[in-house]
Design an enzyme around this catalytic site. Structure first.
Site, PDB file in Angstrom:
ATOM      1  N   THR A 118      -2.707 -13.884 -11.792  1.00  0.00           N
ATOM      2  CA  THR A 118      -2.631 -15.068 -12.660  1.00  0.00           C
ATOM      3  C   THR A 118      -3.523 -16.154 -11.937  1.00  0.00           C
ATOM      4  O   THR A 118      -3.883 -17.292 -12.527  1.00  0.00           O
ATOM      5  CB  THR A 118      -1.402 -15.572 -13.011  1.00  0.00           C
ATOM      6  OG1 THR A 118      -0.545 -15.604 -11.848  1.00  0.00           O
ATOM      7  CG2 THR A 118      -0.641 -14.462 -13.751  1.00  0.00           C
TER       8      THR A 118
ATOM      9  N   GLY B 290       0.153  -5.550   0.893  1.00  0.00           N
ATOM     10  CA  GLY B 290       0.363  -6.461  -0.244  1.00  0.00           C
ATOM     11  C   GLY B 290       1.082  -7.462   0.018  1.00  0.00           C
ATOM     12  O   GLY B 290       1.532  -8.228  -0.850  1.00  0.00           O
TER      13      GLY B 290
ATOM     14  N   SER C  31      -1.520 -10.065   4.808  1.00  0.00           N
ATOM     15  CA  SER C  31      -1.933 -10.333   6.139  1.00  0.00           C
ATOM     16  C   SER C  31      -3.220 -11.129   6.508  1.00  0.00           C
ATOM     17  O   SER C  31      -3.082 -11.699   7.330  1.00  0.00           O
ATOM     18  CB  SER C  31      -1.945  -8.908   7.016  1.00  0.00           C
ATOM     19  OG  SER C  31      -2.776  -8.278   6.573  1.00  0.00           O
ATOM     20  N   SER C  32      -4.070 -10.842   5.592  1.00  0.00           N
ATOM     21  CA  SER C  32      -5.120 -11.551   5.810  1.00  0.00           C
ATOM     22  C   SER C  32      -5.210 -12.803   5.521  1.00  0.00           C
ATOM     23  O   SER C  32      -5.934 -13.774   6.188  1.00  0.00           O
ATOM     24  CB  SER C  32      -6.567 -10.759   5.026  1.00  0.00           C
ATOM     25  OG  SER C  32      -6.012 -10.635   3.680  1.00  0.00           O
TER      26      SER C  32
ATOM     27  N   ASP D 100      -2.075 -16.436  -2.185  1.00  0.00           N
ATOM     28  CA  ASP D 100      -1.658 -16.029  -0.837  1.00  0.00           C
ATOM     29  C   ASP D 100      -1.571 -17.227   0.158  1.00  0.00           C
ATOM     30  O   ASP D 100      -0.751 -17.321   1.005  1.00  0.00           O
ATOM     31  CB  ASP D 100      -2.672 -14.816  -0.086  1.00  0.00           C
ATOM     32  CG  ASP D 100      -2.594 -13.661  -1.298  1.00  0.00           C
ATOM     33  OD1 ASP D 100      -1.860 -13.709  -2.155  1.00  0.00           O
ATOM     34  OD2 ASP D 100      -3.531 -12.880  -1.214  1.00  0.00           O
TER      35      ASP D 100
ATOM     36  N   TYR E 212     -10.463  -5.258  -8.013  1.00  0.00           N
ATOM     37  CA  TYR E 212     -10.219  -6.540  -8.309  1.00  0.00           C
ATOM     38  C   TYR E 212     -11.266  -7.559  -8.730  1.00  0.00           C
ATOM     39  O   TYR E 212     -10.984  -8.347  -9.803  1.00  0.00           O
ATOM     40  CB  TYR E 212      -9.891  -7.330  -6.606  1.00  0.00           C
ATOM     41  CG  TYR E 212      -8.843  -8.713  -6.788  1.00  0.00           C
ATOM     42  CD1 TYR E 212      -7.843  -8.575  -6.816  1.00  0.00           C
ATOM     43  CD2 TYR E 212      -9.704  -9.582  -6.884  1.00  0.00           C
ATOM     44  CE1 TYR E 212      -7.249 -10.010  -6.747  1.00  0.00           C
ATOM     45  CE2 TYR E 212      -9.299 -10.934  -6.630  1.00  0.00           C
ATOM     46  CZ  TYR E 212      -7.650 -11.051  -6.622  1.00  0.00           C
ATOM     47  OH  TYR E 212      -7.127 -12.051  -6.503  1.00  0.00           O
TER      48      TYR E 212
HETATM   49  C1  GLA Z   1      -4.117 -10.631  -3.929  1.00  0.00           C
HETATM   50  C2  GLA Z   1      -4.989 -11.768  -4.219  1.00  0.00           C
HETATM   51  C3  GLA Z   1      -4.564 -13.006  -4.785  1.00  0.00           C
HETATM   52  C4  GLA Z   1      -3.628 -12.775  -6.198  1.00  0.00           C
HETATM   53  C5  GLA Z   1      -3.081 -11.073  -6.046  1.00  0.00           C
HETATM   54  C6  GLA Z   1      -2.642 -10.662  -7.136  1.00  0.00           C
HETATM   55  O1  GLA Z   1      -3.193 -10.784  -3.109  1.00  0.00           O
HETATM   56  O2  GLA Z   1      -5.593 -12.047  -2.826  1.00  0.00           O
HETATM   57  O3  GLA Z   1      -5.180 -13.991  -4.834  1.00  0.00           O
HETATM   58  O4  GLA Z   1      -4.675 -12.507  -6.975  1.00  0.00           O
HETATM   59  O5  GLA Z   1      -3.643 -10.208  -5.290  1.00  0.00           O
HETATM   60  O6  GLA Z   1      -1.653 -11.525  -7.899  1.00  0.00           O
END
Ligand code: GLA
Length: 388
Positions: A41, A128, A131-132, A176, A226
């Protein structure tokens, strides 16, 4: 300061001393994150509910009198070195994040002198939990402190996002980096990417807790679908706006607008987006009312939407979700993060965590011959830095 974090900082400082022969003069750190709900989102101006976890990337740094920048990754046992003003081609992924962060920072706040740095982290890589982003945010905090750059936290996370866009070629949102910088101990954040505002809510879960289960399937975002999703939703918005000029952005999209999208896949993507934003609001309400059954159901509905409408799940994630949902002491389960691998997040009764963990581990090993990792993270404060 969290005692575990202090230990990691001490160890990183020790690595620095070993590598560069002196003590570092500044320390920065940034945590990984979980996300309770609100997936895919962020780049569509929606809502999410993340929190930082007790896993960090630590940067120890010391300025140099010359123009050389030397950065060592303790995780990869690798050092990159370049001279300011000369070309450098980062070859490995960690080097791209590092070089990207330094170059983007330097573009905003010109750097005259170099530094030595050691980076070390215990945020699981490719699981998920970002880490980056933790690495970019930790390094950007270190650079801000080292060069005394006049930049607020929001500008800082925006620079980190540019690293993803420009150096990793992933058009990701701000989830993130925002969570890594702004989280607060014991709190969840309700983040609105349209208003660019956040609200902290109590994460007190009474008899319940959040448990992560790792598929151990690692798919880098760059190699995943993505960017395709980013493009699909942007295209769908354009089409909706052509038909209904009242729609100024993603948040104005109504159920009728969804029906007007000509491409069936794009229609499903927007269906996910609109319903996921609603689920974040419903989840916030369920949390406030301490209605954990409702909260679990919302979580599971999010998974179904991510699996069927947004199509970012994978068989291993679906398997772990289905296994978890067989258990009466698991109220809900879903894939977390970008998808195509990584973790599931589960709402589990505190008194049944061990049973939950054993069951999932056995089932997953039987099906895939892989040992899943089950983790119960603590929620911690966001990034920081200090001089030593
Ligand atoms: C990754 C991306 C975030 C977000 C999520 C999905 O973690 O880095 O920006 O889009 O996927 O919610």
């Amino acid at each position: 300061m969290n005692t575990d974090l202090q230990k990691y900082i001490d160890t990183t400082s020790h690595y620095f001393q070993e590598k560069y022969g002196v003590a570092p003069s500044l320390v920065a750190y940034a945590p990984g994150r979980i996300n309770i709900i609100g997936e895919h989102t962020d780049y569509n101006f929606g809502l999410a509910m993340p929190a930082a976890i007790n896993r960090w990337v630590v940067v120890c740094l010391r300025p140099r009198p010359d123009q050389i920048i030397s950065v060592t990754s303790q995780n990869y046992h690798d050092t990159m070195e370049f001279t300011l003003g000369t070309a450098f081609e980062p070859s490995k992924s960690w080097q791209k994040y590092t070089y990207g962060s330094i170059t983007i920072f330097g573009g905003q706040f010109p750097i005259q002198k170099g530094f030595d740095a050691v980076i070390w982290g215990n945020v699981p890589i490719g699981s998920g939990v970002s880490s980056s982003a933790a690495m970019e945010v930790a390094l950007m905090n270190a650079l801000r402190a080292a060069y005394q750059a006049d930049m607020d936290d929001f500008a800082l996370v925006k620079l980190c996002q540019r690293v993803e866009h420009e150096y990793l070629k992933v058009n990701s949102g701000l989830l993130d980096q925002y969570a890594s910088q702004f989280s607060r101990i014991g709190k969840l954040m309700i983040l609105d990417f349209n208003a660019l505002s956040s609200e902290y809510v109590d994460a007190d879960m009474k008899d319940w807790t959040w448990i992560l289960a790792d598929t151990k399937v690692k798919r880098e975002l760059a190699g995943s679908k993505y960017s395709e999703r980013v493009q699909e939703t942007a295209n769908a918005l354009k089409e909706i706006q052509q038909k209904n000029p009242a729609v100024k952005g993603f948040r104005d999209i109504t159920v009728e607008d969804i029906g007007s999208i000509s491409d069936a896949s794009q229609e499903k993507r927007i269906q996910h987006l609109v319903s996921e934003n609603l689920r974040v609001q419903e989840a916030a309400k369920a949390l406030q009312e301490q209605n954990f059954t409702a909260l679990g159901n919302i979580l599971t509905a999010s998974h179904v939407s991510l699996r069927d409408d947004y199509e970012v799940s994978c068989p291993e994630l679906d398997f772990l979700v289905d296994a978890a949902l067989q258990l009466p002491y698991c109220a809900g389960s879903r894939m977390m993060g970008g998808g195509f691998g990584g973790c599931t997040i589960n709402l589990v009764r505190k008194d049944s965590v061990l049973k939950f963990s054993n069951f999932l581990t056995d089932e997953y090993a039987r099906e895939y011959d892989i040992i899943t990792e089950i983790t119960n993270y603590q929620l911690v404060d966001g990034a920081g830095s200090y001089l030593v």
